[in-house]
Design a protein around this motif. Structure first.
Motif, short mmCIF file in Angstrom:
data_model
loop_
_atom_site.label_atom_id
_atom_site.label_comp_id
_atom_site.label_asym_id
_atom_site.label_seq_id
_atom_site.Cartn_x
_atom_site.Cartn_y
_atom_site.Cartn_z
N MET A 113 -15.71 7.60 15.03
CA MET A 113 -16.70 6.53 15.09
C MET A 113 -17.64 6.54 13.89
SD MET A 113 -17.54 3.91 16.81
CE MET A 113 -16.69 4.21 18.37
N ARG A 114 -18.10 7.71 13.48
CA ARG A 114 -19.04 7.78 12.37
C ARG A 114 -18.41 7.30 11.07
NH1 ARG A 114 -22.23 13.38 12.16
NH2 ARG A 114 -23.21 12.19 10.46
N GLN A 115 -17.16 7.72 10.82
CA GLN A 115 -16.47 7.28 9.60
C GLN A 115 -16.22 5.78 9.62
OE1 GLN A 115 -15.68 9.87 11.51
NE2 GLN A 115 -14.68 11.52 10.36
N ILE A 116 -15.83 5.26 10.79
CA ILE A 116 -15.55 3.83 10.89
C ILE A 116 -16.83 3.01 10.72
CG2 ILE A 116 -14.78 2.01 12.46
CD1 ILE A 116 -12.74 3.95 13.57
N LEU A 117 -17.94 3.49 11.32
CA LEU A 117 -19.22 2.80 11.15
C LEU A 117 -19.66 2.81 9.69
CD1 LEU A 117 -21.25 3.98 14.29
CD2 LEU A 117 -20.29 1.70 13.85
N LEU A 118 -19.45 3.93 9.01
CA LEU A 118 -19.78 4.00 7.59
C LEU A 118 -18.93 3.03 6.79
CD1 LEU A 118 -21.40 5.42 5.36
CD2 LEU A 118 -19.57 7.13 5.24
N PHE A 119 -17.65 2.95 7.15
CA PHE A 119 -16.75 2.02 6.46
C PHE A 119 -17.20 0.57 6.65
CE2 PHE A 119 -13.18 -0.89 7.17
CZ PHE A 119 -12.64 -0.94 5.89
N PHE A 120 -17.52 0.20 7.89
CA PHE A 120 -17.94 -1.17 8.15
C PHE A 120 -19.28 -1.48 7.50
CE2 PHE A 120 -14.86 -1.22 11.75
CZ PHE A 120 -14.19 -2.37 11.37
N SER A 121 -20.12 -0.47 7.35
CA SER A 121 -21.37 -0.70 6.63
C SER A 121 -21.09 -1.05 5.17
CB SER A 121 -22.25 0.56 6.70
OG SER A 121 -22.58 0.85 8.04
N GLY A 122 -20.14 -0.33 4.58
CA GLY A 122 -19.75 -0.65 3.21
C GLY A 122 -19.14 -2.03 3.09
N VAL A 123 -18.29 -2.39 4.07
CA VAL A 123 -17.69 -3.72 4.06
C VAL A 123 -18.76 -4.80 4.19
CG1 VAL A 123 -16.19 -5.29 5.37
CG2 VAL A 123 -15.46 -2.94 4.94
N PHE A 124 -19.75 -4.55 5.05
CA PHE A 124 -20.83 -5.52 5.23
C PHE A 124 -21.61 -5.73 3.93
CE2 PHE A 124 -25.29 -6.44 6.30
CZ PHE A 124 -25.13 -7.64 7.00
N MET A 125 -21.84 -4.66 3.19
CA MET A 125 -22.54 -4.79 1.91
C MET A 125 -21.72 -5.59 0.91
SD MET A 125 -24.52 -1.17 1.33
CE MET A 125 -23.15 -0.10 1.74
N VAL A 126 -20.41 -5.33 0.87
CA VAL A 126 -19.54 -6.08 -0.04
C VAL A 126 -19.52 -7.56 0.33
CG1 VAL A 126 -17.14 -6.40 -0.78
CG2 VAL A 126 -18.10 -4.09 -0.60
N VAL A 127 -19.39 -7.83 1.63
CA VAL A 127 -19.38 -9.22 2.10
C VAL A 127 -20.68 -9.93 1.74
CG1 VAL A 127 -19.46 -10.63 4.19
CG2 VAL A 127 -17.70 -8.88 3.95
N THR A 128 -21.81 -9.26 1.93
CA THR A 128 -23.11 -9.87 1.63
C THR A 128 -23.25 -10.16 0.15
OG1 THR A 128 -24.08 -8.64 3.48
CG2 THR A 128 -25.59 -9.59 1.89
N LEU A 129 -22.83 -9.23 -0.70
CA LEU A 129 -22.92 -9.43 -2.16
C LEU A 129 -22.05 -10.59 -2.62
CD1 LEU A 129 -22.93 -5.71 -3.37
CD2 LEU A 129 -24.85 -7.32 -3.41
N PHE A 130 -20.81 -10.63 -2.16
CA PHE A 130 -19.91 -11.72 -2.55
C PHE A 130 -20.40 -13.05 -2.00
CE2 PHE A 130 -17.00 -8.47 -3.88
CZ PHE A 130 -16.16 -9.09 -4.80
N ALA A 131 -20.95 -13.03 -0.79
CA ALA A 131 -21.47 -14.27 -0.20
C ALA A 131 -22.64 -14.81 -1.00
CB ALA A 131 -21.88 -14.02 1.25
N ALA A 132 -23.57 -13.93 -1.38
CA ALA A 132 -24.71 -14.37 -2.18
C ALA A 132 -24.26 -14.89 -3.53
CB ALA A 132 -25.68 -13.21 -2.35
#
Length: 295
Positions: free
Chosen positions: A153-172
């Motif tokens: 769970m911790r590794q997956i949550l860390l991964f999704f946090s990274g994905v969320f940051m990438v998505v936010t940057l590309f979206a902006a």
């Protein structure tokens, strides 16, 4: 099920505990089989009741069947709570929560004023489909997968946090590059586009119009291909680890110190030493019996 549950007082509560929470007696096996059958039948009723043709023709039958299942599952939940020494421990567990979600909605509908006109009632009725999750209780492999999911769970949550940051940057970035006419009316809308593009789904409802926007989209798709397998790899590694722990013991051989024996192994794979230190090696008994004959 392994929540360190214990029965209440001796007598009826203990007998019920062995039937409901264990599966090594004929009564417990019969209870499990009956419960599985009821769960499958109740889910079938819910699925068929959502089909308009069947709902119009057999709506009344479905209604009475559903209430019959609700009463039976409610009685079962009450018995589970009754036979436990600490019922709250069960109610806080995964299966306890699923039991509550599966049983409560029909009863809540009765106490909601004007229930027939509320959209939330439809949601409460759909929640009854959670009964299908109770089948996981009867599958050992399901517990293994849940254990692997907890560990990763911790590794997956860390991964999704990274994905969320990438998505936010590309979206902006796309929000500033593309025009509202192309569908990029806000950053949240652009985030929706980024998620769809990264997962390579590509609905086509929001499409970049500029050459730079299309180039960024290609980059995001390639990035999605490269990272989409990361959580799968993490989860798979934890599944393999759980399988090994389920199959192998961590105790070392008293003769050579070798570890990772199968839990059912009686002798060391390397040196042949008897592994169970709490009992005597049967080979010694044979040697003791044959010793007088040799003399």
């Amino acid at each position: 099920m392994n929540f360190h549950l214990t029965p209440g007082a001796e007598g009826l509560r203990t007998r019920l505990f062995h039937i409901i929470f264990e599966s090594d007696t004929p009564g417990a096996k019969a209870f499990d089989i009956a419960l599985i059958a009821l769960i499958l039948l109740s889910v079938a009723v819910i699925l068929l009741g959502s089909v308009e043709v069947y709902a119009e023709r057999y709506g009344e039958v479905f209604y009475y069947l559903e209430w019959s299942f609700t009463v039976l599952f409610s009685i079962e939940l009450i018995l589970r709570i009754y036979c436990l020494e600490r019922p709250t421990l069960y109610l806080k567990s995964f299966y306890g929560i699923v039991d509550l979600i599966a049983v409560l909605p029909p009863w809540l509908v009765l106490f909601v004023p004007g229930a027939h006109g509320l959209v939330i009632v439809r949601l409460l009725r759909v929640l009854r489909i959670f009964r299908i999750l109770r089948l996981m209780e009867f599958v050992g492999e399901a517990r293994l997968l849940l254990d692997a999911l907890k560990r990763s769970m911790r590794q997956i949550l860390l991964f999704f946090s990274g994905v969320f940051m990438v998505v936010t940057l590309f979206a902006a970035l796309m929000y500033n590059i593309e025009s509202p006419e192309a569908g990029f009316t806000s950053i949240p809308m652009s985030m929706y586009w980024a998620i769809v593009s990264m997962t390579t789904v590509g609905y086509g409802d929001i499409v970049p119009a500029t050459a730079l926007g299309k180039s960024i989209t290609v980059l995001l798709m390639l990035l999605g291909y490269s990272i989409i397998a990361v959580p799968t790899g993490v989860f798979s590694a934890q599944v393999i680890r759980s399988i090994r722990e389920e199959r192998y013991s961590e105790e070392a051989c008293p003769g050579c110190g070798h570890e990772r024996h199968e839990k059912r192994a009686r002798y060391c794979l390397r040196c042949g030493t008897w592994l169970d230190e709490d009992s005597e090696d049967p080979r010694k008994k044979e040697e003791d019996k044959s010793a007088p004959e040799d003399n």
